[in-house]
Enzyme design. Structure first.
Site, PDB file in Angstrom:
ATOM      1  N   ARG A  99      15.237  11.132   9.843  1.00 58.69           N
ATOM      2  CA  ARG A  99      14.188  11.472  10.660  1.00 58.69           C
ATOM      3  C   ARG A  99      12.831  11.488   9.856  1.00 58.69           C
ATOM      4  O   ARG A  99      12.823  12.449   9.186  1.00 58.69           O
ATOM      5  CB  ARG A  99      14.312  12.511  11.626  1.00 58.69           C
ATOM      6  CG  ARG A  99      15.674  12.368  12.561  1.00 58.69           C
ATOM      7  CD  ARG A  99      15.432  13.350  13.590  1.00 58.69           C
ATOM      8  NE  ARG A  99      15.280  14.808  12.958  1.00 58.69           N
ATOM      9  CZ  ARG A  99      15.292  15.866  14.019  1.00 58.69           C
ATOM     10  NH1 ARG A  99      15.371  15.598  15.249  1.00 58.69           N
ATOM     11  NH2 ARG A  99      14.885  16.971  13.328  1.00 58.69           N
ATOM     12  N   THR A 112       6.799  12.601  12.476  1.00 53.86           N
ATOM     13  CA  THR A 112       6.849  11.937  13.940  1.00 53.86           C
ATOM     14  C   THR A 112       8.379  12.311  14.490  1.00 53.86           C
ATOM     15  O   THR A 112       8.371  12.085  15.881  1.00 53.86           O
ATOM     16  CB  THR A 112       6.796  10.526  13.585  1.00 53.86           C
ATOM     17  OG1 THR A 112       7.896   9.959  12.911  1.00 53.86           O
ATOM     18  CG2 THR A 112       5.508  10.030  12.766  1.00 53.86           C
ATOM     19  N   ASP A 116      20.085  22.158   9.643  1.00 55.27           N
ATOM     20  CA  ASP A 116      20.076  20.570   9.144  1.00 55.27           C
ATOM     21  C   ASP A 116      21.547  20.514   8.725  1.00 55.27           C
ATOM     22  O   ASP A 116      21.849  20.803   7.738  1.00 55.27           O
ATOM     23  CB  ASP A 116      18.989  20.643   7.977  1.00 55.27           C
ATOM     24  CG  ASP A 116      18.806  18.979   7.751  1.00 55.27           C
ATOM     25  OD1 ASP A 116      19.940  18.440   7.368  1.00 55.27           O
ATOM     26  OD2 ASP A 116      17.735  18.612   7.843  1.00 55.27           O
ATOM     27  N   ASP A 165      21.965  18.651   4.978  1.00 54.44           N
ATOM     28  CA  ASP A 165      21.626  19.827   3.959  1.00 54.44           C
ATOM     29  C   ASP A 165      22.698  20.716   3.983  1.00 54.44           C
ATOM     30  O   ASP A 165      22.999  21.045   2.776  1.00 54.44           O
ATOM     31  CB  ASP A 165      20.267  20.604   4.455  1.00 54.44           C
ATOM     32  CG  ASP A 165      18.996  19.630   3.840  1.00 54.44           C
ATOM     33  OD1 ASP A 165      19.054  18.559   3.146  1.00 54.44           O
ATOM     34  OD2 ASP A 165      17.994  19.896   4.517  1.00 54.44           O
TER      35      ASP A 165
END
Ligand code: PRP
Ligand code: URA
Length: 209
Positions: A104, A108, A200, A203
């Protein structure tokens, strides 16, 4: 409209709560994603077709059931989807694995595709797209677009945590794709993260932050 099924088995809920905790280590996170994926795999494979087979037990001949041998493919969305592959493969070891690489854009929130590598006969396979997170839905929609462009027709999407916004967008874009999730969370925050979520996933799985 495709269905969205929350798979709320007690073992899944328990493991997911540990997964969400910010103090869960990378090692434990990886193990838990694998275990939850296996439990989800068991549930989402419920309607695999069976056929009759005649076998001989030590006692008698009998007609029993076996899988029809319908071809399967597991397609993780990189990176975090990789964490779910082994759990699925432990149930269906003969399945083929395709990869769709996507990230991603942090500004944006739009997904950017960087790799597509699929089994040649993807158009004939029952496909399980796996990714722990369904947030805005952008990555999932682009992954399914990519698969359909290559002829895929029979697709299910399996995730661990979904946001209502992402579920709605994926259902609108691809009404033929059923969604299975271990949890349907509250909302997205301003950065496109699922609340309460787990942070995340990539991660946390690979220890990159
Ligand atoms: C995460 C996650 C999904 C995507 C979901 O990947 O694994 O692919 O975000 O978000 P969306 O529904 O808003 O598209 P990320 O972009 O962080 O890439 P990574 O797995 O390589 O870290
Ligand atoms: N991707 C993640 O890894 N986590 C989120 O909460 C949203 C998108």
């Amino acid at each position: 409209m495709g269905k969205c099924q929350v798979i709320s088995h007690p073992l899944i809920q328990h493991k997911l709560s540990i997964l969400r905790r910010e103090d869960t280590s990378t090692k434990n996170f990886r193990e838990l994603v694998n275990e939850i994926a296996m439990l989800m795999g068991y549930e989402v494979s419920r309607d695999l077709p069976l056929e009759d087979v005649e076998i001989q037990t030590p006692v008698a001949k009998t007609v029993q059931k076996q899988l029809t041998g319908k071809k399967l493919a597991i397609v993780p969305i990189l990176r975090a989807g990789i964490g779910m592959v082994d759990g699925f493969l432990s149930l269906v070891p003969a399945a083929k694995v395709g990869h769709i690489g996507m990230y991603r854009d942090e500004e944006t929130l739009e997904p950017v595709e960087y790799l597509v590598k699929l089994p040649e006969d993807i158009d004939q396979r029952q496909i399980f797209v796996v990714d722990p997170m369904l947030a805005t839905g952008g990555s999932a929609i682009l992954a399914v677009d990519s698969l359909k462009k290559r002829g895929a027709a029979n697709i299910k999407f399996v995730c661990l945590v979904a946001a209502p916004e992402g579920v709605k967008k994926l259902q609108e874009a691809h009404p033929d794709v059923d969604i299975f999730t271990a949890a349907l969370d509250e909302k997205l925050n301003d950065h496109g993260y699922i609340v309460p979520g787990l942070g995340d996933a990539g991660d946390r799985l690979f220890g990159t932050k």
